[in-house]
Design a protein around this motif. Structure first.
Motif, PDB file in Angstrom:
ATOM      1  N   ARG A   1      -4.565   3.607   2.401  1.00 40.08           N
ATOM      2  CA  ARG A   1      -5.247   2.327   2.101  1.00 40.08           C
ATOM      3  C   ARG A   1      -6.214   2.557   0.961  1.00 40.08           C
ATOM      4  O   ARG A   1      -6.970   3.525   0.975  1.00 40.08           O
ATOM      5  N   ASP A   2      -6.185   1.651  -0.010  1.00 42.98           N
ATOM      6  CA  ASP A   2      -7.121   1.748  -1.128  1.00 42.98           C
ATOM      7  C   ASP A   2      -8.421   1.058  -0.721  1.00 42.98           C
ATOM      8  O   ASP A   2      -8.452  -0.147  -0.516  1.00 42.98           O
TER       9      ASP A   2
ATOM     10  N   GLU B   1       0.867  -1.183   0.000  1.00 44.78           N
ATOM     11  CA  GLU B   1       0.000   0.000   0.000  1.00 44.78           C
ATOM     12  C   GLU B   1       0.903   1.232   0.000  1.00 44.78           C
ATOM     13  O   GLU B   1       2.037   1.168   0.492  1.00 44.78           O
TER      14      GLU B   1
ATOM     15  N   ARG C   1       0.411   6.793   5.426  1.00 43.93           N
ATOM     16  CA  ARG C   1       0.039   5.475   4.897  1.00 43.93           C
ATOM     17  C   ARG C   1      -1.301   5.627   4.223  1.00 43.93           C
ATOM     18  O   ARG C   1      -2.204   6.258   4.776  1.00 43.93           O
TER      19      ARG C   1
ATOM     20  N   TYR D   1      -9.826   6.238  -1.044  1.00 45.21           N
ATOM     21  CA  TYR D   1      -8.674   5.946  -0.181  1.00 45.21           C
ATOM     22  C   TYR D   1      -8.939   6.426   1.251  1.00 45.21           C
ATOM     23  O   TYR D   1      -9.813   7.253   1.494  1.00 45.21           O
TER      24      TYR D   1
END
Ligand code: ADP
Length: 425
Positions: A176-177, A91, A174, A159
């Motif tokens: 996240r999809d 990711e 960070r 996201y």
């Protein structure tokens, strides 16, 4: 203007300290040697100036008060092994220095921030105001922020960014999809809405007839018989729908657990045809003779459901009086290493056929080319979705070909089981 120009680096600070120390030593020497009014005052002034300058220069801070290090030092703090570890994360991960410049961007972040994000300010590579504001808040002192955002081009993606201050001076971003999760949630919501709609229609009919039978049709015997018949048809429709919904759920739950048994597809099809024959004129279903067992790795009940749904559809949507032909073939693998080849079953009808645009949608749940016609024939709109999921579990596939006006052919491909040596002779 960069902050580097506004304040000296720690190297400069060391020089001032040295100057101050030299001045102090010199002053001491002069005092010890006595008699030095002029050098004394010069050296005193120099020492005081050095000390004052050293103390007056503020320790540099980042925009939000994070004690500052040069970006190059920040980047250097990220060891190669730390970078290697972050590269393994699938990711997007970005590391920012206290000014918000990207000091590291892993490969997974490239679709989001481009291939050359490093050394650029985060605002130059990610143009999402809500994320940039959250980054500013963390650079300004907040310990962490979580923010959801969407990117509309080239295709819509959803996201969630987690922005955290690391133990040191760096900021970790960070991402996240959530696109797939969102899509699955939407599909589930659509599915529940469609299922309730499908159930509501027959339920409304049954409830309506109950009211009529209690009311003005109470003493009308022929009307009562007619209404009871319709109620029974509608109740049967609800039952089929519930059975199909339960089947679909069960198959989906089991989809990643491949079957272990061995099944003769030709025998399954003969059993299915025996069950469905009463639905059509005698001799309308023509099955090619299988010369040998057509063994596949599979679950007998599920494969029965596949061929039942396909042959039933061929009867329902085929031409009245036309034939439904079932043909078998064994497609051998080009070499032994590529497995035991495939068992191929084609079910062909002479119906109206299906338009080119509709073909890719046929295996969607509740998709019907003609809703009225499907309902009249007792369809639930789930039959081909069930076929698709069973075939996925069996590592098989479905091919649909149709010539509008001429009919359709639904072909099933299933991985075969090697025949015993004698079978190959
Ligand atoms: P249904 O319960 O409506 O038959 P299916 O999932 O089995 O649901 O099929 C979805 C739709 O695909 C049907 O409503 C019909 O429009 C179309 N279809 C399926 N099989 C055939 C066929 N053999 N010929 C023409 N259309 C078909």
């Amino acid at each position: 203007m960069s902050e580097a120009a506004q304040a000296p680096s720690s190297g400069w600070r060391k020089s001032y300290l040295l100057l101050f120390a030299v001045a102090a030593v010199a002053l001491l020497a002069v005092m010890v040697c006595g008699n030095a009014a002029v050098p004394f005052s010069i050296l005193t002034l120099a020492a005081i100036a050095g000390l004052t300058f050293f103390l007056a220069v503020p320790r540099r801070t980042g925009p939000g008060g994070i004690a500052h290090l040069q970006p190059v030092q920040d980047a250097a703090m990220l060891t190669d092994s730390a970078k290697d570890i972050l590269e393994c994360v699938d990711e997007p991960v970005l590391i920012l220095d206290p000014q918000g410049r990207v000091v590291f961007a892993n490969k997974a972040s490239q679709p989001l921030v481009g291939a050359d994000a490093e050394k650029k300010h985060i605002s130059a590579v990610l143009r999402t105001p809500e994320v940039l504001e959250a980054v500013e808040r963390v650079l300004g002192g907040a310990s962490s922020e979580t923010i959801a955002f969407s990117v509309l081009v080239p295709v819509q993606h959803h996201y969630e960014a987690h922005i955290t201050r690391t133990g040191g001076f760096l900021v970790l971003v960070r991402v996240r999809d959530l696109t797939e999760i969102r899509r699955a949630e939407e599909l589930r919501a659509d599915f529940v809405a469609n299922a309730s709609h499908e159930l509501r229609t027959p339920l409304a009919a049954v409830t309506g007839f109950i009211d009529t039978l209690r009311g003005h049709a109470r003493d009308d015997t022929p009307a009562r018989e007619r209404f009871l018949e319709i109620m029974s048809v509608e109740a049967a429709r609800m039952r089929r729908l519930i059975e199909d919904l339960l089947s679909l759920t069960r198959i989906e739950l089991n989809e990643h657990n491949p079957p272990a048994g061995e099944v003769d597809v030709a025998a399954v099809i003969h059993d299915v045809v025996a069950v469905l024959s009463p639905l059509t004129a005698e001799g309308r279903i023509v099955i090619q003779d299988a010369k040998e067992p057509l063994m596949v790795v599979g679950d007998r009940d599920e494969l029965t459901q596949v061929f039942q749904n396909l042959i039933h559809n061929a009867i329902k949507y085929g031409r009245a009086g036309g034939e439904v032909r079932v043909r078998f073939a064994r497609a051998e693998a080009p070499s032994k290493r590529e497995g035991a080849g495939q068992v191929v079953v084609a079910i062909q009808d002479e119906g109206e056929g299906i338009s080119r645009e509709a073909i890719p949608r046929l295996t969607e749940r509740f998709y019907r080319v003609d809703v009225k016609r499907s309902r009249e024939r007792g369809g639930t709109g789930l039959g081909l979705a069930i076929v698709k999921h069973i075939l996925n579990r069996h590592h098989g596939r479905l091919q649909i070909e149709s010539v509008p006006g001429d009919g359709s052919t639904f072909t099933v491909f299933l991985p075969g089981v090697s025949l015993p040596a004698a079978g190959h002779n």
